[in-house]
Enzyme design. Sequence first.
Site, PDB file in Angstrom:
ATOM      1  N   GLU A  41     -19.741   4.272 -16.877  1.00 46.28           N
ATOM      2  CA  GLU A  41     -19.198   3.512 -15.767  1.00 46.28           C
ATOM      3  C   GLU A  41     -18.425   4.454 -14.857  1.00 46.28           C
ATOM      4  O   GLU A  41     -17.762   4.050 -13.947  1.00 46.28           O
ATOM      5  CB  GLU A  41     -18.248   2.473 -16.370  1.00 46.28           C
ATOM      6  CG  GLU A  41     -18.074   1.220 -15.568  1.00 46.28           C
ATOM      7  CD  GLU A  41     -16.947   0.382 -16.173  1.00 46.28           C
ATOM      8  OE1 GLU A  41     -16.700   0.503 -17.384  1.00 46.28           O
ATOM      9  OE2 GLU A  41     -16.326  -0.352 -15.405  1.00 46.28           O
ATOM     10  N   SER A  83     -15.502  -9.504 -22.772  1.00 45.07           N
ATOM     11  CA  SER A  83     -14.209 -10.103 -23.130  1.00 45.07           C
ATOM     12  C   SER A  83     -14.363 -11.559 -23.523  1.00 45.07           C
ATOM     13  O   SER A  83     -15.285 -12.254 -23.085  1.00 45.07           O
ATOM     14  CB  SER A  83     -13.251 -10.042 -21.944  1.00 45.07           C
ATOM     15  OG  SER A  83     -13.006  -8.718 -21.591  1.00 45.07           O
ATOM     16  N   GLU A 131      -2.851   0.760 -19.910  1.00 43.33           N
ATOM     17  CA  GLU A 131      -2.164   1.057 -21.177  1.00 43.33           C
ATOM     18  C   GLU A 131      -3.195   1.426 -22.250  1.00 43.33           C
ATOM     19  O   GLU A 131      -2.976   2.352 -23.035  1.00 43.33           O
ATOM     20  CB  GLU A 131      -1.329  -0.158 -21.618  1.00 43.33           C
ATOM     21  CG  GLU A 131      -0.085  -0.384 -20.761  1.00 43.33           C
ATOM     22  CD  GLU A 131      -0.403  -0.841 -19.335  1.00 43.33           C
ATOM     23  OE1 GLU A 131      -1.417  -1.552 -19.149  1.00 43.33           O
ATOM     24  OE2 GLU A 131       0.344  -0.466 -18.411  1.00 43.33           O
TER      25      GLU A 131
END
Lengths: 380, 398
Positions: B244, B129, B385
């Site tokens: 993961e 990120s 989401e």
Amino acid sequence: MNFDYSEEQLALQDTLRRFIDKEYRFDQRRTLAQSEDGFSREVWAQLAELGLLALPFPEEYGGLGGNAVDTMLVMEVLGRGLVLEPYLGTVVLAGSLIRDAGTLSQKDMLLPAIAGGELLMTLAHYEPGTRYEMNHIATTAKSTGNSYLINGAKSVVLGGNDADKIVVSARTGGGRRDNDGISLFVVGRTAPGLIIRGYPTQDGSRAAETQFDNVEVGDDALLGTKDGALPIIERAIDYAIVALCAEAVGIMTALNEATLDYLKTRKQFGQPIGRFQALQHRMVDMVIATEQARSMATLSAVRVDSIDAAERRRVVSAAKAYVGQSARSVGQAAVQLHGGMGVVDELNVSHYFKRLTMINATFGDTDHHLGIFSDLLLAD
Amino acid sequence: MDLNFTPEEQEFRVAVRSFIDSNLPLDIASKVRNGSCLGKDDFVRWQKILHRQGWGATMWPKQFGGAGWSAVQLYIFDEECSAAGAPMQLPFGPKMVAPVIMAYGNRSQQERFLPRIVSGEDWWCQGYSEPEAGSDLASLRTKAERQGDYYIVNGQKAWTTYGHYADWIFCLVRTSNEGRQQAGISFLLIDMKTPGITVRPVIMIDGGHEINEVWFDNVKVPVENLVGEENKGWTYAKFLLGHERTDIARVGRSKAALKRLKQLAHREFANGRPLIEDQRFRDRIAQVELELMALEITNMRVLLADGKKHAPGPEASILKIKGSEIEQMLTELMMLGLGHYSLPRSFEALDAGARRQSADADYAAPLSGNYFNCRKVSIYGGSNEIQRNIIAQMILGL
């Protein structure tokens, strides 16, 4: 650990699915729902031919020796087809009572007849004003020496209007809410003093209010231990709950397919409505709720046969409460995503939704079973 | 259809349990059970203990030094670790970068990095990120320019969990601005000691230091640290996401947390009775237990189905959504169970005489903090989401 069906199970599922798709289309089902019986005796005979009515019975009585997982698999497909035929009352409820508590001659007489499609049966247990209480039985059976006189009333007897024989619970001892003192009797529908008032239910099937006025049955009508029937009834109703959970999962799966299809084809604002994220996420939540419900239904089907009564109680109530919550949210969402088409009689969506809602009210609703499960935490 | 563990699996469980019983340091177990913050040393000590047993990387194939366990064995191991209060094995090394190195790294990268991951020598963190690239990860801008035998890296990574402990960071970097955004991303392994890297702490909602910003200012990275091909990093990143997943539902952790919640409800009092006798509170515990019972089965269904096709599917998103919701319900109920004693941030601050009878500082103090901290679980690793978008696209074809 594995979640796979066996070859035989898959073959049965496939055969039944093809039968439902071909012979039990939605328009045919609507006609049947409005007919006198509320179901088709030809279809019933065909289900017998497919072996469905023999499924949970031992081989020596013409059965196939199936377990609760087999019933789950069948009920899922029956749910998908919104099948009206009285499978639950006859095969699951009455059938398991006779299988588990019947004498040799009762089994000999009744099980092959059920398996062959010649005999419709049901259980009359709950009474007016007692909601879902299992032990609240006011109906009495007084011994006269070599017979019993049954007096009382039973409410919402599933398939009661068409049943040839009714298994009825009645007090042979104890007080109104005692666990002990409850017995079961097999009563023919034409027995003098038995009044059956049949009616259609919200989901298009049939049920009945029944009244017993000095209905006389012989000693040989007693099913199972005198005064000790409650555990047997609880177990039969647990089988029925597991079957209803599977039926609900079948319906939810079908509703999801219908809704997904609608989202991809219905156009507004110049595009399929499935492009809109608000609707996508609601659809995803329907899928998640259905998969979680499938897990819980599977767990209850696997455990209901094999475990002790206390653990069975915990898992079955867990499944009924949880599947009920999923069914409510999936059913409501399917209607909502179909817009106006979700609330018309013409489309199967509203019928699926009604059936899910009535399943929730049968044999204890979500609150009832969550309460049972929750109270077991006190002993943890 | 059979929901029972096989006799071999049950024996395996006994062996795992007895190993943990005799090898898990008590101080670590007590921190985990009380929800206290673990330090680097706690994680590394446990990793080294597991490594000595040959269990340092249980999910890896044997050829790379893993235990080569089945999905069911991994689940049992996780459940036993959680029940005993063992630290969660951090995913960044063994579950995230390692599978990428195995699948796409060259032999020398495999020999150089994998043994140090399994032994606990190298601590890895994730450089994905960025401040402007969160859910829209492919818009990342940290740049790596090729100059001879090096890439020169400039930019900033965000939300870097345990970056302040890390020896290495695996980064998605932009190596091209041509074509689609996804087509210009590369997967680079960077030594955290390289000059030009700055790690700045970001303090979390509960006051803890887990996450960081990592700044790159003309950081020289040898070309040999590129995994696979240049501009193919997005493919590797997607592959990584699928790996993961063995513990993505966190069923074992939540089962242990549910047990603690029930203990708390028996210890706390309401209206002069144990809190568990309050029907409203008890029903809320029952509700989360139902969710968890269902998820336990759903988790096994997904794991066993994966075991057959050997390819991670988007069903993992279902596990992520449900697992995180359950974890959040549990942490919330534990906080609510304390009533107004959820207010104090630290129980040491309370006068001994005023300290309440029913709960001691050890178990009560971190519970509100855990509630606040746990809001992250529906945000990280692809927010819930985004998970719904994945299901809508990949499973439902919307």
